[in-house]
Design a protein around this motif. Structure first.
Motif, PDB file in Angstrom:
ATOM      1  N   LEU A   1     -49.641   7.956   3.213  1.00  0.00           N
ATOM      2  CA  LEU A   1     -50.163   7.851   1.987  1.00  0.00           C
ATOM      3  C   LEU A   1     -49.843   9.028   0.864  1.00  0.00           C
ATOM      4  N   TRP A   2     -49.781  10.401   1.579  1.00  0.00           N
ATOM      5  CA  TRP A   2     -49.562  11.577   0.573  1.00  0.00           C
ATOM      6  C   TRP A   2     -48.291  12.146   0.346  1.00  0.00           C
ATOM      7  N   VAL A   3     -47.299  11.682   1.100  1.00  0.00           N
ATOM      8  CA  VAL A   3     -45.790  12.072   0.956  1.00  0.00           C
ATOM      9  C   VAL A   3     -45.290  11.346  -0.272  1.00  0.00           C
ATOM     10  N   PRO A   4     -45.170   9.872  -0.438  1.00  0.00           N
ATOM     11  CA  PRO A   4     -44.614   9.117  -1.430  1.00  0.00           C
ATOM     12  C   PRO A   4     -45.527   9.582  -2.671  1.00  0.00           C
ATOM     13  N   LEU A   5     -47.175   9.635  -2.475  1.00  0.00           N
ATOM     14  CA  LEU A   5     -47.798  10.095  -3.854  1.00  0.00           C
ATOM     15  C   LEU A   5     -47.331  11.285  -4.328  1.00  0.00           C
ATOM     16  N   THR A   6     -47.124  12.407  -3.610  1.00  0.00           N
ATOM     17  CA  THR A   6     -47.016  13.623  -4.082  1.00  0.00           C
ATOM     18  C   THR A   6     -45.476  13.444  -4.702  1.00  0.00           C
ATOM     19  N   ILE A   7     -44.462  12.963  -4.264  1.00  0.00           N
ATOM     20  CA  ILE A   7     -42.816  12.945  -4.567  1.00  0.00           C
ATOM     21  C   ILE A   7     -43.203  11.991  -6.064  1.00  0.00           C
ATOM     22  N   GLY A   8     -43.887  10.830  -5.840  1.00  0.00           N
ATOM     23  CA  GLY A   8     -44.035   9.879  -7.294  1.00  0.00           C
ATOM     24  C   GLY A   8     -44.799  10.791  -8.396  1.00  0.00           C
ATOM     25  N   LEU A   9     -45.722  11.287  -8.156  1.00  0.00           N
ATOM     26  CA  LEU A   9     -46.503  11.987  -9.193  1.00  0.00           C
ATOM     27  C   LEU A   9     -45.676  13.152  -9.834  1.00  0.00           C
ATOM     28  N   SER A  10     -44.902  14.071  -8.900  1.00  0.00           N
ATOM     29  CA  SER A  10     -44.257  14.858  -9.399  1.00  0.00           C
ATOM     30  C   SER A  10     -43.086  14.536 -10.189  1.00  0.00           C
ATOM     31  N   LEU A  11     -42.333  13.868  -9.959  1.00  0.00           N
ATOM     32  CA  LEU A  11     -41.368  13.079 -10.730  1.00  0.00           C
ATOM     33  C   LEU A  11     -41.855  12.211 -11.843  1.00  0.00           C
TER      34      LEU A  11
ATOM     35  N   THR B   1     -60.382  11.225   1.903  1.00  0.00           N
ATOM     36  CA  THR B   1     -59.956   9.949   2.597  1.00  0.00           C
ATOM     37  C   THR B   1     -60.325  10.401   4.222  1.00  0.00           C
ATOM     38  N   GLU B   2     -60.182  11.657   4.378  1.00  0.00           N
ATOM     39  CA  GLU B   2     -60.279  12.046   5.771  1.00  0.00           C
ATOM     40  C   GLU B   2     -61.675  12.249   5.985  1.00  0.00           C
ATOM     41  N   ALA B   3     -62.489  12.582   5.106  1.00  0.00           N
ATOM     42  CA  ALA B   3     -63.942  12.786   5.450  1.00  0.00           C
ATOM     43  C   ALA B   3     -64.572  11.421   5.616  1.00  0.00           C
ATOM     44  N   LYS B   4     -64.148  10.273   4.663  1.00  0.00           N
ATOM     45  CA  LYS B   4     -64.889   8.877   4.782  1.00  0.00           C
ATOM     46  C   LYS B   4     -64.193   7.976   5.644  1.00  0.00           C
ATOM     47  N   LEU B   5     -62.875   8.139   5.876  1.00  0.00           N
ATOM     48  CA  LEU B   5     -62.281   7.168   6.783  1.00  0.00           C
ATOM     49  C   LEU B   5     -61.716   7.846   8.049  1.00  0.00           C
TER      50      LEU B   5
ATOM     51  N   HIS C   1     -52.066   9.740   6.784  1.00  0.00           N
ATOM     52  CA  HIS C   1     -51.952  10.536   5.948  1.00  0.00           C
ATOM     53  C   HIS C   1     -50.492  10.891   5.372  1.00  0.00           C
ATOM     54  N   VAL C   2     -49.501  10.839   6.181  1.00  0.00           N
ATOM     55  CA  VAL C   2     -48.116  10.994   5.770  1.00  0.00           C
ATOM     56  C   VAL C   2     -47.700   9.939   4.882  1.00  0.00           C
TER      57      VAL C   2
ATOM     58  N   VAL D   1     -50.455  18.299  -9.227  1.00  0.00           N
ATOM     59  CA  VAL D   1     -50.408  17.709  -8.243  1.00  0.00           C
ATOM     60  C   VAL D   1     -50.742  17.799  -6.910  1.00  0.00           C
ATOM     61  N   ALA D   2     -50.836  18.982  -6.556  1.00  0.00           N
ATOM     62  CA  ALA D   2     -51.340  19.726  -5.215  1.00  0.00           C
ATOM     63  C   ALA D   2     -52.889  19.611  -5.238  1.00  0.00           C
ATOM     64  N   THR D   3     -53.348  19.680  -6.493  1.00  0.00           N
ATOM     65  CA  THR D   3     -55.044  19.547  -6.511  1.00  0.00           C
ATOM     66  C   THR D   3     -55.334  18.108  -6.238  1.00  0.00           C
ATOM     67  N   ILE D   4     -54.858  17.178  -6.872  1.00  0.00           N
ATOM     68  CA  ILE D   4     -54.921  15.895  -6.902  1.00  0.00           C
ATOM     69  C   ILE D   4     -55.100  15.258  -5.276  1.00  0.00           C
ATOM     70  N   VAL D   5     -53.708  15.880  -4.633  1.00  0.00           N
ATOM     71  CA  VAL D   5     -53.400  15.172  -3.526  1.00  0.00           C
ATOM     72  C   VAL D   5     -54.201  15.756  -2.631  1.00  0.00           C
ATOM     73  N   ILE D   6     -54.541  17.009  -2.548  1.00  0.00           N
ATOM     74  CA  ILE D   6     -55.542  17.683  -1.541  1.00  0.00           C
ATOM     75  C   ILE D   6     -56.922  17.084  -1.711  1.00  0.00           C
ATOM     76  N   ILE D   7     -57.633  16.915  -2.826  1.00  0.00           N
ATOM     77  CA  ILE D   7     -58.852  16.488  -3.094  1.00  0.00           C
ATOM     78  C   ILE D   7     -58.893  14.956  -2.501  1.00  0.00           C
ATOM     79  N   ALA D   8     -57.848  14.071  -2.842  1.00  0.00           N
ATOM     80  CA  ALA D   8     -57.803  12.827  -2.389  1.00  0.00           C
ATOM     81  C   ALA D   8     -57.844  12.635  -0.933  1.00  0.00           C
ATOM     82  N   SER D   9     -56.767  13.503  -0.332  1.00  0.00           N
ATOM     83  CA  SER D   9     -56.693  13.568   1.015  1.00  0.00           C
ATOM     84  C   SER D   9     -58.017  14.067   1.970  1.00  0.00           C
ATOM     85  N   GLN D  10     -58.726  15.160   1.546  1.00  0.00           N
ATOM     86  CA  GLN D  10     -59.726  15.512   1.696  1.00  0.00           C
ATOM     87  C   GLN D  10     -60.986  14.277   1.974  1.00  0.00           C
TER      88      GLN D  10
END
Length: 95
Positions: A61-71, A47-51, A58-59, A36-45
């Protein structure tokens, strides 16, 4: 297979298999943290680079995604561990 969000039922409702003999515990959690950390870190980077959104986007987007993917993946991984222990007839060691 589950009685709660992540708690295994005592027995299978269809065949009566005793889930108590399987020791899945939290064994899947460390592997999922890395996935999950790999997916979220790559996606956030990306997103940051393009947008280049503000920090609060970021908060949101990534907090709910991290919790949802983990559970979501933890249920899948615990079920997979039970299936693997059953298939390989794994159990507690005896002396």
């Amino acid at each position: 297979m589950f009685v709660g969000l992540l708690k295994l039922a005592p027995r299978c409702s269809a065949c009566g298999l005793d889930y108590g003999r399987f020791n899945v515990g939290d064994g899947a959690a460390p592997f999922l943290i890395f996935i999950v950390a790999t997916i979220v870190i790559i996606a956030s980077q990306v997103t940051e680079a393009k947008l280049a959104p503000p920090w609060w986007v970021h908060v949101l987007l990534w907090v709910p995604l991290t919790i949802g993917l983990s559970l979501g993946l933890l249920r899948l991984a615990k079920g997979l561990l039970v299936a693997l222990e059953y298939r390989n007839d794994a159990g507690e060691g005896s002396t």
